[in-house]
Structure formats: C-alpha cells, structure tokens
Design a protein around this motif. Sequence first.
Motif, PDB file in Angstrom:
ATOM      1  N   LEU A  75     -26.783 -23.228  -4.320  1.00  0.00           N
ATOM      2  CA  LEU A  75     -26.133 -22.343  -3.589  1.00  0.00           C
ATOM      3  C   LEU A  75     -24.861 -22.552  -3.194  1.00  0.00           C
ATOM      4  N   LEU A  76     -23.668 -22.259  -3.969  1.00  0.00           N
ATOM      5  CA  LEU A  76     -22.374 -22.348  -3.671  1.00  0.00           C
ATOM      6  C   LEU A  76     -21.504 -21.315  -4.582  1.00  0.00           C
ATOM      7  N   GLY A  77     -20.176 -21.734  -4.028  1.00  0.00           N
ATOM      8  CA  GLY A  77     -19.302 -20.618  -4.964  1.00  0.00           C
ATOM      9  C   GLY A  77     -19.114 -20.827  -6.166  1.00  0.00           C
ATOM     10  N   ALA A  78     -18.559 -19.793  -6.815  1.00  0.00           N
ATOM     11  CA  ALA A  78     -18.363 -19.946  -8.473  1.00  0.00           C
ATOM     12  C   ALA A  78     -17.567 -20.978  -8.911  1.00  0.00           C
TER      13      ALA A  78
ATOM     14  N   SER B 205     -13.765 -20.304 -13.231  1.00  0.00           N
ATOM     15  CA  SER B 205     -14.563 -19.971 -11.927  1.00  0.00           C
ATOM     16  C   SER B 205     -14.055 -18.813 -11.113  1.00  0.00           C
ATOM     17  N   VAL B 206     -12.958 -18.429 -11.256  1.00  0.00           N
ATOM     18  CA  VAL B 206     -12.370 -17.433 -10.269  1.00  0.00           C
ATOM     19  C   VAL B 206     -12.231 -16.051 -10.990  1.00  0.00           C
ATOM     20  N   ILE B 207     -11.985 -14.823 -10.246  1.00  0.00           N
ATOM     21  CA  ILE B 207     -11.525 -13.679 -10.818  1.00  0.00           C
ATOM     22  C   ILE B 207     -10.150 -13.362 -10.301  1.00  0.00           C
ATOM     23  N   ALA B 208      -9.460 -12.375 -10.882  1.00  0.00           N
ATOM     24  CA  ALA B 208      -8.175 -11.943 -10.325  1.00  0.00           C
ATOM     25  C   ALA B 208      -8.300 -10.959  -9.406  1.00  0.00           C
ATOM     26  N   THR B 209      -7.550 -10.911  -8.141  1.00  0.00           N
ATOM     27  CA  THR B 209      -7.567  -9.916  -7.279  1.00  0.00           C
ATOM     28  C   THR B 209      -6.880  -8.685  -7.476  1.00  0.00           C
ATOM     29  N   ASN B 210      -5.704  -8.646  -8.609  1.00  0.00           N
ATOM     30  CA  ASN B 210      -5.041  -7.543  -8.858  1.00  0.00           C
ATOM     31  C   ASN B 210      -5.788  -6.625  -9.809  1.00  0.00           C
ATOM     32  N   ASP B 211      -6.011  -5.333  -9.631  1.00  0.00           N
ATOM     33  CA  ASP B 211      -6.880  -4.739 -10.498  1.00  0.00           C
ATOM     34  C   ASP B 211      -6.237  -4.391 -11.805  1.00  0.00           C
ATOM     35  N   LYS B 212      -4.859  -4.444 -11.993  1.00  0.00           N
ATOM     36  CA  LYS B 212      -4.373  -4.337 -13.246  1.00  0.00           C
ATOM     37  C   LYS B 212      -4.500  -5.359 -14.199  1.00  0.00           C
ATOM     38  N   ALA B 213      -5.157  -6.674 -13.629  1.00  0.00           N
ATOM     39  CA  ALA B 213      -5.258  -7.559 -14.447  1.00  0.00           C
ATOM     40  C   ALA B 213      -6.149  -7.409 -15.735  1.00  0.00           C
TER      41      ALA B 213
ATOM     42  N   ASN C  54     -10.240 -14.510  -6.346  1.00  0.00           N
ATOM     43  CA  ASN C  54     -11.621 -14.665  -5.332  1.00  0.00           C
ATOM     44  C   ASN C  54     -12.633 -15.179  -6.281  1.00  0.00           C
ATOM     45  N   TYR C  55     -13.850 -15.380  -5.451  1.00  0.00           N
ATOM     46  CA  TYR C  55     -15.051 -15.789  -6.188  1.00  0.00           C
ATOM     47  C   TYR C  55     -16.262 -15.471  -5.226  1.00  0.00           C
ATOM     48  N   PRO C  56     -17.415 -15.274  -5.954  1.00  0.00           N
ATOM     49  CA  PRO C  56     -18.524 -14.987  -5.086  1.00  0.00           C
ATOM     50  C   PRO C  56     -19.186 -16.189  -4.754  1.00  0.00           C
ATOM     51  N   TRP C  57     -19.849 -16.338  -3.952  1.00  0.00           N
ATOM     52  CA  TRP C  57     -20.994 -17.280  -3.397  1.00  0.00           C
ATOM     53  C   TRP C  57     -22.340 -16.780  -3.937  1.00  0.00           C
ATOM     54  N   ALA C  58     -23.101 -17.641  -4.549  1.00  0.00           N
ATOM     55  CA  ALA C  58     -24.547 -17.102  -4.797  1.00  0.00           C
ATOM     56  C   ALA C  58     -25.358 -18.384  -5.186  1.00  0.00           C
ATOM     57  N   ILE C  59     -26.590 -17.864  -5.902  1.00  0.00           N
ATOM     58  CA  ILE C  59     -27.248 -19.121  -6.088  1.00  0.00           C
ATOM     59  C   ILE C  59     -27.024 -19.540  -7.846  1.00  0.00           C
ATOM     60  N   PHE C  60     -26.454 -20.369  -8.163  1.00  0.00           N
ATOM     61  CA  PHE C  60     -26.381 -20.746  -9.387  1.00  0.00           C
ATOM     62  C   PHE C  60     -27.365 -21.424 -10.219  1.00  0.00           C
ATOM     63  N   TYR C  61     -27.686 -21.390 -11.491  1.00  0.00           N
ATOM     64  CA  TYR C  61     -28.524 -21.924 -12.162  1.00  0.00           C
ATOM     65  C   TYR C  61     -28.168 -22.116 -13.811  1.00  0.00           C
ATOM     66  N   ARG C  62     -28.910 -23.025 -14.347  1.00  0.00           N
ATOM     67  CA  ARG C  62     -28.860 -23.035 -15.858  1.00  0.00           C
ATOM     68  C   ARG C  62     -29.810 -22.163 -16.635  1.00  0.00           C
TER      69      ARG C  62
ATOM     70  N   ILE D  42     -32.957  -4.920   5.689  1.00  0.00           N
ATOM     71  CA  ILE D  42     -31.659  -5.172   5.468  1.00  0.00           C
ATOM     72  C   ILE D  42     -30.943  -5.451   4.102  1.00  0.00           C
ATOM     73  N   GLY D  43     -31.792  -5.893   3.183  1.00  0.00           N
ATOM     74  CA  GLY D  43     -31.581  -5.768   1.957  1.00  0.00           C
ATOM     75  C   GLY D  43     -30.588  -6.988   1.357  1.00  0.00           C
ATOM     76  N   THR D  44     -30.030  -6.943   0.423  1.00  0.00           N
ATOM     77  CA  THR D  44     -29.184  -7.784  -0.215  1.00  0.00           C
ATOM     78  C   THR D  44     -27.678  -7.455  -0.427  1.00  0.00           C
ATOM     79  N   ASP D  45     -27.296  -6.398   0.159  1.00  0.00           N
ATOM     80  CA  ASP D  45     -26.078  -5.731  -0.419  1.00  0.00           C
ATOM     81  C   ASP D  45     -24.717  -6.176   0.166  1.00  0.00           C
ATOM     82  N   ALA D  46     -25.146  -7.419   0.992  1.00  0.00           N
ATOM     83  CA  ALA D  46     -23.752  -8.167   1.711  1.00  0.00           C
ATOM     84  C   ALA D  46     -23.681  -9.413   1.044  1.00  0.00           C
ATOM     85  N   ILE D  47     -22.411  -9.701   0.678  1.00  0.00           N
ATOM     86  CA  ILE D  47     -22.116 -11.017  -0.013  1.00  0.00           C
ATOM     87  C   ILE D  47     -21.015 -11.678   0.477  1.00  0.00           C
ATOM     88  N   GLU D  48     -20.766 -12.943   0.267  1.00  0.00           N
ATOM     89  CA  GLU D  48     -19.722 -13.448   0.571  1.00  0.00           C
ATOM     90  C   GLU D  48     -18.882 -13.556  -0.888  1.00  0.00           C
TER      91      GLU D  48
END
Length: 450
Positions: free
Chosen positions: A296-299, A372-380, A174-182, A326-332
Amino acid sequence: MTRPTSEAEYLARMVPPSVRGVDRRTLLRGALGVGALLGAGGLAACGNGGTSGQGVPTGAVTGTVTVGSNQSDAVPKAAVKAYMDAFSKANAGTTVKINTVDHNTFQENINNYLQGSPDDVFTWFAGYRMQFFAQKGLVGDISDVWANMQGMSDAMKKASTAEDGKQYFVPITNYPWAIFYRKSVFQEKGYEVPKTLDDLTALGAKMKKDGLDPIAFGDKDGWPAMGTFDQLNLRVNGYDFHVSLMAGKEAWTDPKVKKVFDTWAGILPLHQADSLGRTWQEAAQSLQQKKSGMYLLGAFVAQQFGKGAEQDDLDFFTFPEVDSTIGTDAIEAPIDGYMMSARPKNEGAAKKLLQYISQPEAQLLALKADPSVIATNDKADTSGYTALQKKSAEFVKSAKSIAQFMDRDTRPDFASTVMIPAIQDFIKNPKDVDGILTKVEAQKKSIFAS
C-alpha cells in the motif's frame, strides 16, 4: 506536549531525531544551509499570503531563478532537471539553479526555510499544506499566473487556492495511493484481487503459506503508515468524516476513530515485521524482488522497478471495501507542484517558470523521466502513457472524492509532532489504542487552538 510558542521552537520540536532517525548534523548538511535553517529574518506576520509586485512577463526573462527541491531520489530528481533545463533553453539568459535537499529534511525544515532566505520557487503540496503557509504570509500570491492558465480543471484550481480566494500553488503532477502488486506473482500463484477486507485477509493468509510477506511495510521515515490510516478511515468512516477529522473538527477519541485502529490491528500481522527500521524504498524493493505480495503506497513505488518489463509487471487495485454502505469511491491522489516565496529575488523569472510548469510541455517532460506520475494539465498528450499511468489517470478521474494524504490534509505541525509518533507507537503496541488516542486528542486541542 505544550504548544510551541514560536516558529523556531516549533521547528526544534517538529520531528524528534529519535523518532525520525535524522540527527542535527544530517539536517544541516543539506543545501538549505545553516542560514536558511536558522532563519535570517524575523517571523512573518500571520494573515494573507505574500503579495506580488508584478505580473507574468510576456517576453523572455533573464537572470538566475533559484528552485528549492525536495525531489532527492534519482528518478524525480532527473525529472525536475529535465523541465528546468527546457525552461532555461527557452529563455536565453536565464539560469535555473536547483537546490536539492533530502525529501524528509526539506519537509521537516520548511518553516525556518521560508522565514530565512528561501529560493524564488520551491516544491510543495496542494491542499491544507499550501493554505497553511499562505495564511502565514510566507508564500507569494500567484493569481496572475493562473489568470491565463489553460488546461487546469476546477478541482486543480480549488486545490491551489487559499482561504482568501487567491492562488498560491501550481500543480505539475499527481498520483494515486493504492495497493500495488506484481501481475506475474498473482498469475503464478492464482491470487485474485480482493474486493473486501475479508478477501484481503484471506489472500494474506495464502501469501503467508506461500512464503511471502503479504503486505510490504516500511515506516522508518514516519509518513508512509499515514497512508494506511487514511485508507482505512476512508473505508470505515467515509470521506466527509476523514476530512473533518483532519481539520481538527472531530475528536480522536470518537469510537469511529478507535474502530479504524482496531481494524488496522486486525490486519497488522499481514504486514512486514520490524517496519520502523525499514524505509519505503526498502519495502518497495521487497515487492520488486517478489518477497512481498502487495504494498500500500503511492504510485511512486514504480521508481524502484526497472523501466520496461518490470514496470509493465506492476499493477494496483483500490483499498478493499470495509463497509458496504460507504464503498470504495474515495481515494487519495496527492498533487505535487510549486509555490513562490513571499519575496522572490527574481519575481519575473519565478512567475514565468511557474507558468511554464503548468503547461503540458513541462509536465510531459516530468512524466518521461518519472512514469510513476500523471500530468495535472488536461491538455497533456496521454498517448505516450505507460499502462500504469493510463490506469492511474482513469482511477483518479473515476473517483467520487479525492483526499490529499494525512500530512497534507491537516496542519503540518500536527501531522509531524503528533501523528508520526502516535502511529509508530500503535505499530509497536497495537493494544494501547485508547491511551494513544487520548494523548492525540489532548495534543490536537492544543495545536488547533493556536
């Protein structure tokens, strides 16, 4: 728009070529083939997902197992090949045949694909989109694969479970959506990460003065702009309202939804112009080339950056606060993975492959090819993560609420036939919000009543 009366009619309407930029010849060119696209069999009965006839083999498996893949871009395509080759090597006598199809074409034709002669295993998404096909009986029950699965969190299992309580999906990344920059651009120009929408607007104004497009933007394929709506809705109205709206339980004519589009209209001038003629890859390249300041895109945006120094220069921040209550604690953070067709030709090998995909070994191979992605298995093992991956993992872990993405959190027919043209109409004419939302609500009522 009248409601489709059959799955074939639904596919024909799913995405008009004039909207998606994909003509019929293109659709038929992919490895799904004419037979799969048109459907070799009759309609599957509605109800619970397809059932399996055997458990997961304990020993090595043999024969050919076919895999339908939407991972058509070079980086994720290489990742798929890496762990599929590893599975074949571990199971002598087993051949994995990967049928790769353009990402958008695969998604547009998934219904007829599953009703025809689908591959044993195929790439798909967690959440509502998985549940949709499970309910229609078009995919196989893989609860036995989950029975002895190690390292998957309850959240991952929940995202893989349909309404009947059975599992139909195996997460791999999986991977997050956020605002990316250099980072180098921000350092050179003295930019600071915005905390609020007002901060973002002010930053955009500075970037314009510096000759940059503040926010890279490309919506030629229809789906990328959905992410902007999702982020704004999560910030303006909160997670609960967002998921309820996606489930068809809220009215699109509600003033809360209008406020989202009005807020979007306020920052639309910060986005790259002519976005409907630009792919996400082209927009990402403008960030990579330092012609745009943010995106603004996925990782997976990292796929357009060279490994090493360029990817190390990539960073991100969560979409800024719009409402302090509402804040910012909800993500995709969309979850990608695999499902099994309802009647696989090689069920034993298919389940063995799905079991392998759930394990750290396979997931780390995927990550090695696609950082660009991260593992879904916690044991990775995360010791080899890049800085971006480590930040992504912490970002996802710290979120209070996680959405999947509009075209995964709602009915696929609603997302494709209604929301893609509606959002593109908004981008073309942001002053007609009332008219657009009135039309969306009427179409929603028809589709969700089916």
